[in-house]
Structures are given as C-alpha cells and as structure tokens.
Design a protein around this motif. Sequence first.
Motif, PDB file in Angstrom:
ATOM      1  N   THR A  18      29.864  35.111  42.795  1.00 43.72           N
ATOM      2  CA  THR A  18      29.303  34.373  41.653  1.00 43.72           C
ATOM      3  C   THR A  18      28.119  35.110  41.042  1.00 43.72           C
ATOM      4  OG1 THR A  18      30.019  32.267  42.615  1.00 43.72           O
ATOM      5  CG2 THR A  18      28.318  32.182  40.916  1.00 43.72           C
ATOM      6  N   MET A  24      29.265  38.172  39.036  1.00 46.94           N
ATOM      7  CA  MET A  24      29.819  37.820  37.734  1.00 46.94           C
ATOM      8  C   MET A  24      28.725  37.360  36.769  1.00 46.94           C
ATOM      9  SD  MET A  24      33.001  38.574  38.016  1.00 46.94           S
ATOM     10  CE  MET A  24      32.412  39.900  39.094  1.00 46.94           C
ATOM     11  N   ARG A  25      27.740  36.657  37.309  1.00 50.09           N
ATOM     12  CA  ARG A  25      26.619  36.231  36.470  1.00 50.09           C
ATOM     13  C   ARG A  25      25.851  37.442  35.955  1.00 50.09           C
ATOM     14  NH1 ARG A  25      24.063  33.063  40.005  1.00 50.09           N
ATOM     15  NH2 ARG A  25      25.416  31.298  39.494  1.00 50.09           N
ATOM     16  N   ASN A  48      27.556  38.909  33.143  1.00 52.62           N
ATOM     17  CA  ASN A  48      27.654  38.004  31.998  1.00 52.62           C
ATOM     18  C   ASN A  48      29.110  37.726  31.618  1.00 52.62           C
ATOM     19  OD1 ASN A  48      26.517  36.332  30.012  1.00 52.62           O
ATOM     20  ND2 ASN A  48      26.642  37.943  28.460  1.00 52.62           N
ATOM     21  N   VAL A  49      29.938  37.465  32.634  1.00 49.94           N
ATOM     22  CA  VAL A  49      31.329  37.117  32.383  1.00 49.94           C
ATOM     23  C   VAL A  49      31.623  35.750  32.992  1.00 49.94           C
ATOM     24  CG1 VAL A  49      32.102  39.521  32.311  1.00 49.94           C
ATOM     25  CG2 VAL A  49      32.155  38.272  34.476  1.00 49.94           C
ATOM     26  N   GLU A  50      32.567  35.052  32.381  1.00 51.69           N
ATOM     27  CA  GLU A  50      32.981  33.754  32.907  1.00 51.69           C
ATOM     28  C   GLU A  50      33.918  33.973  34.090  1.00 51.69           C
ATOM     29  OE1 GLU A  50      34.567  31.150  30.016  1.00 51.69           O
ATOM     30  OE2 GLU A  50      32.887  31.364  28.621  1.00 51.69           O
ATOM     31  N   ALA A  51      33.653  33.297  35.183  1.00 53.98           N
ATOM     32  CA  ALA A  51      34.437  33.528  36.392  1.00 53.98           C
ATOM     33  C   ALA A  51      34.706  32.214  37.120  1.00 53.98           C
ATOM     34  CB  ALA A  51      33.699  34.496  37.317  1.00 53.98           C
ATOM     35  N   ASP A  52      35.760  32.203  37.895  1.00 56.29           N
ATOM     36  CA  ASP A  52      36.060  31.055  38.735  1.00 56.29           C
ATOM     37  C   ASP A  52      36.896  31.522  39.920  1.00 56.29           C
ATOM     38  OD1 ASP A  52      39.129  30.283  38.299  1.00 56.29           O
ATOM     39  OD2 ASP A  52      38.305  30.937  36.391  1.00 56.29           O
ATOM     40  N   SER A  91      40.256  35.274  42.672  1.00 56.89           N
ATOM     41  CA  SER A  91      39.075  35.243  41.802  1.00 56.89           C
ATOM     42  C   SER A  91      39.456  35.718  40.409  1.00 56.89           C
ATOM     43  CB  SER A  91      37.970  36.139  42.369  1.00 56.89           C
ATOM     44  OG  SER A  91      37.550  35.677  43.636  1.00 56.89           O
ATOM     45  N   HIS A  92      38.955  34.997  39.405  1.00 56.19           N
ATOM     46  CA  HIS A  92      39.248  35.320  38.016  1.00 56.19           C
ATOM     47  C   HIS A  92      37.949  35.618  37.271  1.00 56.19           C
ATOM     48  CE1 HIS A  92      43.374  33.483  38.300  1.00 56.19           C
ATOM     49  NE2 HIS A  92      42.758  32.790  39.243  1.00 56.19           N
ATOM     50  N   ALA A  93      38.036  36.535  36.322  1.00 50.52           N
ATOM     51  CA  ALA A  93      36.903  36.818  35.434  1.00 50.52           C
ATOM     52  C   ALA A  93      37.444  37.034  34.029  1.00 50.52           C
ATOM     53  CB  ALA A  93      36.132  38.056  35.894  1.00 50.52           C
ATOM     54  N   ASP A  94      36.896  36.272  33.090  1.00 53.44           N
ATOM     55  CA  ASP A  94      37.359  36.346  31.698  1.00 53.44           C
ATOM     56  C   ASP A  94      38.873  36.200  31.596  1.00 53.44           C
ATOM     57  OD1 ASP A  94      34.863  36.529  30.633  1.00 53.44           O
ATOM     58  OD2 ASP A  94      34.881  38.690  30.346  1.00 53.44           O
TER      59      ASP A  94
END
Length: 243
Positions: A91, A94-95, A98-102, A136-139
């Motif tokens: 987390t 990714m922060r 500056n990308v959206e992640a989950d 894990s996903h990013a963008d």
Amino acid sequence: MGEVERGKGVALWSQIGDILAEDILKGRVRQGEQLPSAQELAERFDVNRHTVRRAIAALEQRNLVRTEQGRGTFVQEQTLDYAISRRTRFTQNMRNLNVEADIEFLGDTREVAPSQVAEAMGLGRHEYVFRIETLSHADGHIVDYSTAYFPAARFPGLPAIYRRTQSVTRTLAEFGVSDYVRKHTRVSARLPDAETARLMKQPSNRPVLHVLSINADPRGVPVQYGVTRFSGDWVQLVLMADD
C-alpha cells in the motif's frame, strides 16, 4: 509513410514492426491503448496474419507492446518502480507512486507447512500454517500474484482478520505484532506455471519476477513467508538501502 514496400529486400514483418514502432514512439498510439487486431492489421498492410504476428513479437522484444491473453495487444506503459526494503509494504509503495491500487482476496487454507516454508520459519515438521493468496492491482492492471504463509499456532483465526482488514500490517497488529521487517529476499526470473499465467492473464512463455521473502518481528522471529510473482511487464524491482 505507413505502407510496406515489396521487393525492397526487407522482410514485410520487419517493415510492419518499424511502422507500428514509429506510431508508438511518436505518440500516434498512446500508452495503454490497444492495437488493432491481427486481422485488421493484416488487412491494413495486405499481408497474412502470420506476418503480423511476427511483427508484434518483434515489438514485444523491444518492450513497446504487451499481449494479454483473451484481450489483445496494448502499447506498453511505463513500469512501476516497486521498492523492496526492510519494511516493504504494498500500500505504501503504491501511495508513493501516486497510483490507485487494491488487493483482491483469492482464498485461504490451513495446511501442514511445506518443507521449505517450515525450514525457513523454524517450524516443526507437522506444524500448520495459514496460506493466503491474493492478486494486487494498480491502475486496473495486475501487479502481482502472492502466496503468503503464517504460523497457525501463533496467529489463530488469522484468515478471517485478513479478509476483514485486507492488510498484512493491520492483521499482524491485531496479534500484537506492531512492526515487522524483511529478513530475507531472493529474486529470480522464471516462467509462470499454468495457474499463475491464468491468474495474471499473461502468456505462459513470458517470465515473471519471482520473489521469495521472509518477514520477522522485532525479536527476529519469522511471522510471514511469501512467494510473490510480479508482472515483468509492469514492475521494476528497486532494492533499497536499509531503512
């Protein structure tokens, strides 16, 4: 411009590759944008699909495009610099980027620790561990497929807590482990097995970055054994100095 020339002594697939590469490098096709299908490109250049596939393969070798199973071919985006340090946290990484992640929870099980896991964590031959698997996903893209093992005796009920928190850090904190650090990391490139390729939606002949890791509490006792397969198309691992 943008047309192949027959009889000039340069293979048609090579000419097509150069034309598409120029479109990409000059921004006519944007990062992340999907290329036309092989059939559409074959019609555009008046060649067969085998010729187009050779051109696409050449672009993949130049890291200009990537092909996703069942979806098509896309212009390669800039890779993510994933930091590996004594306190590696998905987390936070990714922060920082500056990308959206989950994190997508795939499942969990209680099992006798595999021999390699038991040895690395100092467990007995028949001790149990919880195994948790995630994507894990990013963008919107798959960054990694991870398998994590935790000592079941020390962390009873851990899977339910992880499903609720979706965070290793927050889960361990509920057991009184307020901090943990990376004790060991081993990185290699290898071809994915069929299940990994399916989950990561990539061809089985494209290597992944395979990372074995052990995290330990402040006393040096292992709390997590991890196997993470990073997408080589999306991720560049950056080894950081100690925190």
